[in-house]
Design an enzyme around this catalytic site. Sequence first.
Site, PDB file in Angstrom:
ATOM      1  N   CYS A  79       0.582   5.455  -5.151  1.00 37.72           N
ATOM      2  CA  CYS A  79       1.210   4.187  -4.996  1.00 37.72           C
ATOM      3  C   CYS A  79       2.250   4.089  -6.116  1.00 37.72           C
ATOM      4  CB  CYS A  79       0.627   3.283  -5.894  1.00 37.72           C
ATOM      5  SG  CYS A  79      -1.515   2.969  -4.447  1.00 37.72           S
ATOM      6  N   LYS A  87      -0.534  -6.429  -3.707  1.00 36.76           N
ATOM      7  CA  LYS A  87       0.595  -5.897  -2.721  1.00 36.76           C
ATOM      8  C   LYS A  87      -1.073  -4.706  -1.616  1.00 36.76           C
ATOM      9  CE  LYS A  87       0.617  -0.728  -5.462  1.00 36.76           C
ATOM     10  NZ  LYS A  87       0.199  -0.282  -4.846  1.00 36.76           N
ATOM     11  N   ASP A 127      -0.236  -0.803 -10.806  1.00 31.09           N
ATOM     12  CA  ASP A 127      -2.364  -0.734 -10.039  1.00 31.09           C
ATOM     13  C   ASP A 127      -2.619  -0.287 -10.987  1.00 31.09           C
ATOM     14  OD1 ASP A 127      -1.254  -1.215  -7.829  1.00 31.09           O
ATOM     15  OD2 ASP A 127      -1.360   0.770  -6.964  1.00 31.09           O
TER      16      ASP A 127
END
EC number: 3.5.1.110
Length: 230
Positions: free
Chosen positions: A166, A133, A24
């Site tokens: 995450c 995702k 990310d």
Amino acid sequence: MTTLPARPEAITFAPQHSALIVVDMQNAYASQGGYLDLAGFDVSATQPVIANIKTAVAAARAAGILIIWFQNGWDDQYVEAGGPGSPNFHKSNALKTMRNRPELQGTLLAKGGWDYQLVDELVPEPGDIVLPKPRYSGFFNTPLDSLLRSRGIRHLIFTGIATNVCVESTLRDGFFLEYFGVVLEDATHQAGPEFAQKAALFNIETFFGWVSTVADFCDAVSPPSLARIA
């Protein structure tokens, strides 16, 4: 095989059976004006993290390690985010920020938008894998597990943001699926106060994996001559 200095102990892995996972590294999480910044989180210290990830990616690519990039987010109507029947609807700070600030609706973590894009400094190359995702864990509703197993990959080197959300979620899920997870601590950054970073790294090295650094990773995967030059 190569041995990587780490906490709580060194770990040995085969580069050809390993992957470097970049979690990310989007404008949402690493840029001023992105989702985390707008939601009140401090992103002022992300530039060194970006530089360290760039270094780790280059070393991994030179060593033949697969690079996997994750982008967290949803369609611009947020169907993938889940409605009131999903805990994600209630806990996602991006969704809560947009409910509190309606003028931001459709901008945060929406596929195709600036917030969703990877930061300019980090660019996937041919041969890398880029995966969207919809939740914190990169294993949830993605083909990650099958992509790794089909390539015989068992060791995962983690970088990215946020360490305590995450990154840790994906590493934990990998642990339950029998993957060996290593976090490069100086190539990650937390969402929240500094103690969140320390707590996440404590959890990882104590219960779920290993913690190392970008310098040690680069030394471990680089040919001896290149390591000496560096």
